[in-house]
Enzyme design. Sequence first.
Site, PDB file in Angstrom:
ATOM      1  CG  ASP A  16      -1.945   0.919   1.345  1.00  0.00           C
ATOM      2  OD1 ASP A  16      -2.315   1.571   0.027  1.00  0.00           O
ATOM      3  OD2 ASP A  16      -2.774   1.203   2.410  1.00  0.00           O
ATOM      4  CG  HIS A  33       0.541   1.627  -9.407  1.00  0.00           C
ATOM      5  ND1 HIS A  33       0.098   1.535  -8.018  1.00  0.00           N
ATOM      6  CD2 HIS A  33      -0.735   2.484  -9.895  1.00  0.00           C
ATOM      7  CE1 HIS A  33      -1.322   2.028  -7.736  1.00  0.00           C
ATOM      8  NE2 HIS A  33      -1.662   2.380  -8.690  1.00  0.00           N
ATOM      9  CB  SER A  61      -8.269  -5.614  -4.021  1.00  0.00           C
ATOM     10  OG  SER A  61      -9.023  -4.067  -4.575  1.00  0.00           O
ATOM     11  CG  LEU A 127       9.369 -17.729  -2.120  1.00  0.00           C
ATOM     12  CD1 LEU A 127       9.902 -16.960  -1.361  1.00  0.00           C
ATOM     13  CD2 LEU A 127       8.529 -17.061  -3.278  1.00  0.00           C
TER      14      LEU A 127
HETATM   15  C1  FPP Z   1      -1.715  -0.027  -3.594  1.00  0.00           C
HETATM   16  O1  FPP Z   1      -1.410   1.168  -3.467  1.00  0.00           O
HETATM   17  C2  FPP Z   1      -1.138  -0.719  -4.505  1.00  0.00           C
HETATM   18  C3  FPP Z   1      -1.643  -1.300  -5.801  1.00  0.00           C
HETATM   19  C4  FPP Z   1      -3.305  -1.163  -5.894  1.00  0.00           C
HETATM   20  C5  FPP Z   1      -0.957  -1.903  -7.039  1.00  0.00           C
HETATM   21  C6  FPP Z   1      -0.039  -2.735  -6.522  1.00  0.00           C
HETATM   22  C7  FPP Z   1       1.076  -2.929  -7.568  1.00  0.00           C
HETATM   23  C8  FPP Z   1       2.217  -2.810  -7.531  1.00  0.00           C
HETATM   24  C9  FPP Z   1       3.038  -2.587  -6.466  1.00  0.00           C
HETATM   25  C10 FPP Z   1       2.895  -3.009  -9.032  1.00  0.00           C
HETATM   26  C11 FPP Z   1       4.056  -4.240  -9.176  1.00  0.00           C
HETATM   27  C12 FPP Z   1       3.318  -5.499  -8.782  1.00  0.00           C
HETATM   28  C13 FPP Z   1       3.904  -6.679  -9.215  1.00  0.00           C
HETATM   29  C14 FPP Z   1       3.207  -7.781  -8.944  1.00  0.00           C
HETATM   30  C15 FPP Z   1       4.434  -6.616 -10.508  1.00  0.00           C
HETATM   31  P1  FPP Z   1      -2.574   2.435  -3.684  1.00  0.00           P
HETATM   32  O2  FPP Z   1      -2.354   2.864  -5.101  1.00  0.00           O
HETATM   33  O3  FPP Z   1      -3.666   2.101  -3.003  1.00  0.00           O
HETATM   34  O4  FPP Z   1      -1.661   3.741  -2.847  1.00  0.00           O
HETATM   35  P2  FPP Z   1      -2.492   4.728  -2.111  1.00  0.00           P
HETATM   36  O5  FPP Z   1      -3.129   4.216  -0.927  1.00  0.00           O
HETATM   37  O6  FPP Z   1      -1.373   5.739  -1.616  1.00  0.00           O
HETATM   38  O7  FPP Z   1      -3.323   5.488  -2.978  1.00  0.00           O
END
Ligand code: FPP
Length: 239
Positions: A16, A33, A61, A127
């Site tokens: 997050d 991201h 999600s 893993l």
């Molecule tokens: C949450 O932060 C993050 C996500 C919804 C996306 C997670 C994806 C990655 C970390 C990219 C790489 C992943 C892989 C598996 C290659 P948010 O956008 O909700 O952050 P915020 O709460 O600050 O808005």
Amino acid sequence: MSEQKRIPQHVAIIMDGNGRWAELRGKERCEGHAAGVEPVRASLRAAVRHGVKFLTLYAFSTENWGRPAAEVEALMELFCQSVANEAPELVRQGVRVRMIGERSRFSDKVQKALSEIESLTARGETLTLILALNYSSRSEITRAMQRIARRVAAGELRAEDIGEETVSQALDTAPYPDPDLIIRTSGEQRLSNFLLWQASYAELWFPEVLWPDFTEEEFDRAIEEYARRDRRFGLVKGK
Ligand code: FPP
């Protein structure tokens, strides 16, 4: 408990803070991201180094479809690119990639990229990296209930024989042990529909750091903290 340092067998991470990381720098959320890929690599390296056997990452999600279309599209592109780019390194490290969640909602391109990485890494034994994609716990539990109800309706199972193990085995996570440690970055202290059934006895760790700033050292700190915790599973210590 022996004096040997306790290592969680299964670590799960709610990654997050990408959006906030980007906003703090005057960048687009998508750049946050993109900056979230390196911490995935770092976590994998650290997990392998510690001898963790399962690493689950909450990458997308069921609720994330409600984000602006451009952000969803950028995330899909990032998943496709990342799995393709990282494949050789994952194979080298002996990482096997698996998925939980409903992949049928993804485009053919994304589904193909996911199937490819699963088959390319199928022989990894160091893993198992479990990507939670189009995942939410309530949706997973609902689908599990439907599976069980179908078995009861077909006469394969009696309602009174449904036990906790029946439920566990009907979940997407059936092949994997429950997480021992769940980490959520960015200081938020919620599970947000992530592994609710499986988290029953998990230790929780909420570092303040935003996901793009999460490093191997941060992962090490979480492992250190886990080793200090006294897990009793509802029992009395030493009995
Ligand atoms: C949450 O932060 C993050 C996500 C919804 C996306 C997670 C994806 C990655 C970390 C990219 C790489 C992943 C892989 C598996 C290659 P948010 O956008 O909700 O952050 P915020 O709460 O600050 O808005």
